[in-house]
Design an enzyme around this catalytic site. Structure first.
Site, PDB file in Angstrom:
ATOM      1  N   LYS A 193       0.496  -1.119  -0.011  1.00  0.00           N
ATOM      2  CA  LYS A 193      -0.019  -0.198   0.009  1.00  0.00           C
ATOM      3  C   LYS A 193       0.947   1.103   0.115  1.00  0.00           C
ATOM      4  CE  LYS A 193      -1.731   2.521   2.881  1.00  0.00           C
ATOM      5  NZ  LYS A 193      -1.651   3.495   1.885  1.00  0.00           N
ATOM      6  N   GLU A 226       9.748   1.094  10.461  1.00  0.00           N
ATOM      7  CA  GLU A 226      11.034   1.774  10.270  1.00  0.00           C
ATOM      8  C   GLU A 226      10.478   3.275   9.684  1.00  0.00           C
ATOM      9  OE1 GLU A 226      13.924   1.443   9.770  1.00  0.00           O
ATOM     10  OE2 GLU A 226      13.442  -0.903   8.844  1.00  0.00           O
ATOM     11  N   GLU A 238      10.072  15.853  15.371  1.00  0.00           N
ATOM     12  CA  GLU A 238      10.191  16.189  13.809  1.00  0.00           C
ATOM     13  C   GLU A 238       8.957  16.858  13.124  1.00  0.00           C
ATOM     14  OE1 GLU A 238       8.693  12.145  11.735  1.00  0.00           O
ATOM     15  OE2 GLU A 238      10.962  12.182  10.803  1.00  0.00           O
ATOM     16  N   GLU A 253      -1.155   7.112  -0.168  1.00  0.00           N
ATOM     17  CA  GLU A 253      -2.253   7.582  -1.051  1.00  0.00           C
ATOM     18  C   GLU A 253      -2.032   8.566  -1.892  1.00  0.00           C
ATOM     19  OE1 GLU A 253      -2.200   7.197   2.073  1.00  0.00           O
ATOM     20  OE2 GLU A 253      -2.979   8.866   3.542  1.00  0.00           O
ATOM     21  N   GLY A 264       6.801   4.611   8.028  1.00  0.00           N
ATOM     22  CA  GLY A 264       5.894   5.805   8.361  1.00  0.00           C
ATOM     23  C   GLY A 264       5.905   6.321   9.217  1.00  0.00           C
ATOM     24  N   GLY A 265       5.086   7.820  10.236  1.00  0.00           N
ATOM     25  CA  GLY A 265       5.743   8.460  11.086  1.00  0.00           C
ATOM     26  C   GLY A 265       5.733   7.553  12.423  1.00  0.00           C
ATOM     27  N   CYS A 310      13.603  10.686   6.872  1.00  0.00           N
ATOM     28  CA  CYS A 310      13.549  10.267   8.631  1.00  0.00           C
ATOM     29  C   CYS A 310      14.755  10.949   9.048  1.00  0.00           C
ATOM     30  CB  CYS A 310      12.871   8.835   8.324  1.00  0.00           C
ATOM     31  SG  CYS A 310      14.066   7.391   6.865  1.00  0.00           S
ATOM     32  N   THR A 318       1.942   7.033  13.860  1.00  0.00           N
ATOM     33  CA  THR A 318       1.389   5.843  12.580  1.00  0.00           C
ATOM     34  C   THR A 318       1.655   4.360  13.237  1.00  0.00           C
ATOM     35  OG1 THR A 318       1.145   7.916  11.223  1.00  0.00           O
ATOM     36  CG2 THR A 318       0.278   5.663  10.417  1.00  0.00           C
ATOM     37  N   GLY A 319       3.135   4.507  13.675  1.00  0.00           N
ATOM     38  CA  GLY A 319       3.637   2.904  13.024  1.00  0.00           C
ATOM     39  C   GLY A 319       2.772   2.645  14.980  1.00  0.00           C
TER      40      GLY A 319
HETATM   41  P1  NAD Z   1       2.359   8.344   7.578  1.00  0.00           P
HETATM   42  O1  NAD Z   1       2.666   7.568   9.055  1.00  0.00           O
HETATM   43  O2  NAD Z   1       1.187   9.216   7.810  1.00  0.00           O
HETATM   44  O3  NAD Z   1       2.257   7.554   6.579  1.00  0.00           O
HETATM   45  C1  NAD Z   1       2.901   6.248   5.930  1.00  0.00           C
HETATM   46  C2  NAD Z   1       1.506   5.509   5.738  1.00  0.00           C
HETATM   47  O4  NAD Z   1       0.404   4.751   6.784  1.00  0.00           O
HETATM   48  C3  NAD Z   1       1.125   5.746   4.533  1.00  0.00           C
HETATM   49  O5  NAD Z   1       0.849   4.645   3.489  1.00  0.00           O
HETATM   50  C4  NAD Z   1      -0.663   5.910   4.919  1.00  0.00           C
HETATM   51  O6  NAD Z   1      -1.408   5.641   4.595  1.00  0.00           O
HETATM   52  C5  NAD Z   1      -0.337   4.133   5.582  1.00  0.00           C
HETATM   53  N1  NAD Z   1      -1.027   5.105   7.622  1.00  0.00           N
HETATM   54  C6  NAD Z   1      -1.701   6.100   8.256  1.00  0.00           C
HETATM   55  N2  NAD Z   1      -2.649   5.720   8.705  1.00  0.00           N
HETATM   56  C7  NAD Z   1      -2.677   4.430   9.015  1.00  0.00           C
HETATM   57  C8  NAD Z   1      -2.850   3.449  10.074  1.00  0.00           C
HETATM   58  N3  NAD Z   1      -3.577   3.804  10.982  1.00  0.00           N
HETATM   59  N4  NAD Z   1      -3.027   1.963   9.322  1.00  0.00           N
HETATM   60  C9  NAD Z   1      -1.980   1.804   8.393  1.00  0.00           C
HETATM   61  N5  NAD Z   1      -1.341   2.472   8.083  1.00  0.00           N
HETATM   62  C10 NAD Z   1      -1.650   3.876   8.086  1.00  0.00           C
HETATM   63  O7  NAD Z   1       3.681   9.076   7.516  1.00  0.00           O
HETATM   64  P2  NAD Z   1       4.163   9.618   5.781  1.00  0.00           P
HETATM   65  O8  NAD Z   1       3.911  11.271   6.714  1.00  0.00           O
HETATM   66  O9  NAD Z   1       3.640   9.041   4.718  1.00  0.00           O
HETATM   67  O10 NAD Z   1       5.626   9.997   6.342  1.00  0.00           O
HETATM   68  C11 NAD Z   1       6.152  10.454   6.543  1.00  0.00           C
HETATM   69  C12 NAD Z   1       7.618   9.881   8.217  1.00  0.00           C
HETATM   70  O11 NAD Z   1       7.545   8.251   7.493  1.00  0.00           O
HETATM   71  C13 NAD Z   1       8.021  10.197   8.426  1.00  0.00           C
HETATM   72  O12 NAD Z   1       7.618  10.615  10.047  1.00  0.00           O
HETATM   73  C14 NAD Z   1       9.265   9.764   7.967  1.00  0.00           C
HETATM   74  O13 NAD Z   1      10.465  10.315   9.480  1.00  0.00           O
HETATM   75  C15 NAD Z   1       8.727   8.631   8.105  1.00  0.00           C
HETATM   76  N6  NAD Z   1       9.727   7.741   7.728  1.00  0.00           N
HETATM   77  C16 NAD Z   1      10.964   6.744   7.771  1.00  0.00           C
HETATM   78  C17 NAD Z   1      11.331   6.180   6.976  1.00  0.00           C
HETATM   79  C18 NAD Z   1      12.649   4.602   7.765  1.00  0.00           C
HETATM   80  O14 NAD Z   1      13.116   4.660   6.932  1.00  0.00           O
HETATM   81  N7  NAD Z   1      12.533   4.783   9.217  1.00  0.00           N
HETATM   82  C19 NAD Z   1      11.136   6.111   6.183  1.00  0.00           C
HETATM   83  C20 NAD Z   1      11.135   7.200   5.057  1.00  0.00           C
HETATM   84  C21 NAD Z   1       9.429   7.914   5.549  1.00  0.00           C
END
Ligand code: NAD
Length: 486
Positions: free
Chosen positions: A174, A249, A382, A177, A227-228, A283, A231-232
């Site tokens: 996924k 991650e 962040e 979006e 992701g964030g 990140c 969210t993680g």
């Molecule tokens: P985000 O957490 O908003 O979204 C990441 C993904 O999770 C998207 O596909 C989103 O649709 C999905 N998502 C959102 N809510 C969800 C839920 N409740 N359940 C399951 N999936 C959900 O992050 P973002 O704004 O897309 O990206 C930025 C973040 O990603 C930053 O915090 C950055 O540090 C992190 N990031 C980390 C790494 C790493 O390798 N550590 C790499 C790139 C980005």
């Protein structure tokens, strides 16, 4: 491209609801494409396809050599289409073309690295009881739900899919979006290399309603999330219900530490690149610059002298060094942190506003705050945009303590000519990646991941494939005899 469709079970399909989402260029808000807006029915359909492909399909019977060949072919096709993919990445997520070109090659390298690794998945043998043969088998985990962000769309897809496929898993990917387009192109490449149907599925939809379903479905065996951090944590809570495998991650607030003895020119360059590459939407961005007090003023002057060279514009325009932020929401978030920094008493040295003449896109000027103290929010949270916070330290011990004073632990940078000091820093810093006299180089051969709230597990390198393998103990008795216990 397969406009308006997503990829499930080897076919290009509409969403069950018929809903669509417009994908726009963040540099000018022009429409690039429309994709299906998936919901839970679509995700369940994709999970079922991946389940069938794993449980009944030919994929598990495919030899490691054949899996490797497929991954090499994917890498090759990415290279053949590098120009088109790089341009699409620029349009969809805003980054400058040179950075996108690097990303595309990196994604190809990733498939090739894991293509080679597919045939090097080894177990162990040991003779526990002398009359048996005991061995350890490494097996694929099963169906992997993979959720990725918008800042490196194709690279993140490669980091997830390549090791999972090398290990023999099936996947539901996924993408964010906001940035699904290169992931859909990648699906097209999977069709061309005749990957069996259902082995890779790409579902385009939002986190709530799509990502959530992947996290909590009992039919998904492993979730890999980037992701964030917040969210993680939600994803982990969903996963906990089914106790499935997980790797995370997450975010960061990485320190970049400059000592007085550092190669000045390299450190100035490195500090700017650490903070402003990919608009600071990285990140591992070196968003906290820790400078030794004795060189602080001079160092700042040298950095500021280079700021005019960071040319903002559409990523496809020659000479652009910084593109727009991904969305209006992200622009507002970055602006809100500038306000917070000013209110907290930090000194705004440059930027802090939207540039003139680029109002159609989500542009924000490279921004530097000086006089930041460790307790300020702009030193702790962040921001994920082009905002750099500068702090000062007196000695090595203070630098290490300040660097580690964070809930994150993704990356750190150290600039010094003193090898003994750099080795002490390498050991002292609580981060998954430490660069010495460099910032940002990332290699598919080396593990990537964070300490503390920056994540769980590792991607890339030999460690990366471990996240996609189960471990089975086998005790093989070739010559059975009753043990006469009863
Ligand atoms: P985000 O957490 O908003 O979204 C990441 C993904 O999770 C998207 O596909 C989103 O649709 C999905 N998502 C959102 N809510 C969800 C839920 N409740 N359940 C399951 N999936 C959900 O992050 P973002 O704004 O897309 O990206 C930025 C973040 O990603 C930053 O915090 C950055 O540090 C992190 N990031 C980390 C790494 C790493 O390798 N550590 C790499 C790139 C980005």
């Amino acid at each position: 491209m397969n406009t308006g469709r997503m990829f499930i079970g080897g076919e290009w399909v509409d969403s069950c609801s018929g809903q669509m989402r417009s994908i726009t260029d963040p540099a000018n808000q022009q429409l690039i494409n429309r994709v299906p807006e998936a919901d839970q029915d679509d995700v369940n359909r994709a999970i079922a396809a991946a389940r069938t492909a794993f449980d009944k399909g030919p994929w598990r019977q495919t030899t490691a050599q054949d899996r490797g060949k497929i991954l090499f072919a994917v890498g090759q096709k990415i290279r053949e289409r590098a120009v088109e993919l790089a341009e699409l990445e620029v349009k969809n997520c805003g980054k400058p073309l040179a950075e996108a070109q690097f990303d595309i090659q990196d994604a190809a390298n990733c498939f090739e690295f894991y293509g080679g690794l597919a045939t090097k998945i080894h177990g162990e043998t040991m003779s526990v009881p002398a009359d048996s043969l005991s061995f350890v088998l490494r097996e694929p985990i099963g169906v992997c739900g993979q959720i990725i962000p918008w800042n490196y769309p194709l690279v993140m897809a490669a980091w997830k899919l390549a090791p999972a496929l090398a290990a023999g898993n099936t996947c539901v990917l996924k993408p964010s979006e906001l940035t699904p387009l290169t992931a859909l192109e990648l699906a097209k490449i999977f069709c061309e290399v005749e990957l069996p149907p259902g082995v890779v599925n790409v579902v385009t939809g939002p986190g709530p309603g799509c990502g959530e379903v992947l996290a909590s479905s009992p039919f998904v065996d492993k979730v890999a999330f980037t992701g964030g951090t917040a969210t993680g944590q939600k994803v982990m809570a969903g996963v906990a219900k089914e106790l499935k495998r997980i790797s995370l991650e997450l975010g960061g607030k990485s320190p970049n530490i400059v000592f007085a003895d550092a190669d000045r020119e390299a450190a100035v360059d490195g500090a700017l690149f650490a903070a402003f590459a990919n608009q600071g939407e990285v990140c591992s961005a070196g968003s906290r610059l820790l400078v030794e007090e004795s060189i602080h003023r001079e160092f700042i002057a040298q950095m500021l002298a280079k700021i005019p060279k960071i040319k903002l514009g559409h990523g496809l325009i020659a000479g652009t060094k910084m593109g727009p932020l991904i969305s209006y929401a992200q622009l507002e978030k970055v602006e809100s942190y500038v306000k917070i920094g000013v209110e907290e008493g930090a000194k705004l040295l440059c930027g802090g506003k939207r540039p003139k003449g680029l109002e159609a896109g989500f542009f924000f000027e490279p921004t530097i705050f000086d006089g930041v103290t460790p307790k300020m929010r702009i030193a702790r949270e962040e921001i994920f945009g082009p905002v750099l916070s500068i702090l000062t330290f007196k000695d090595e011990a203070e630098a290490i303590a300040m660097a580690n004073d964070t809930e994150y632990g993704l990356a750190a940078g150290v600039w010094t000519k003193d090898i003994h000091r750099s080795l002490r820093l390498v050991r002292g810093l609580r981060a998954g990646i430490v660069w010495v006299n460099a910032y940002h180089p990332t290699y598919n051969e080396l593990p990537w991941g964070g300490y503390k709230k920056s994540g769980l597990g590792r991607e890339l390198g030999l460690h990366g494939i471990e996240e996609y393998l189960e471990t089975k103990q086998v005790n093989f008795h070739g010559d059975p005899a009753p043990i006469n216990w009863y």
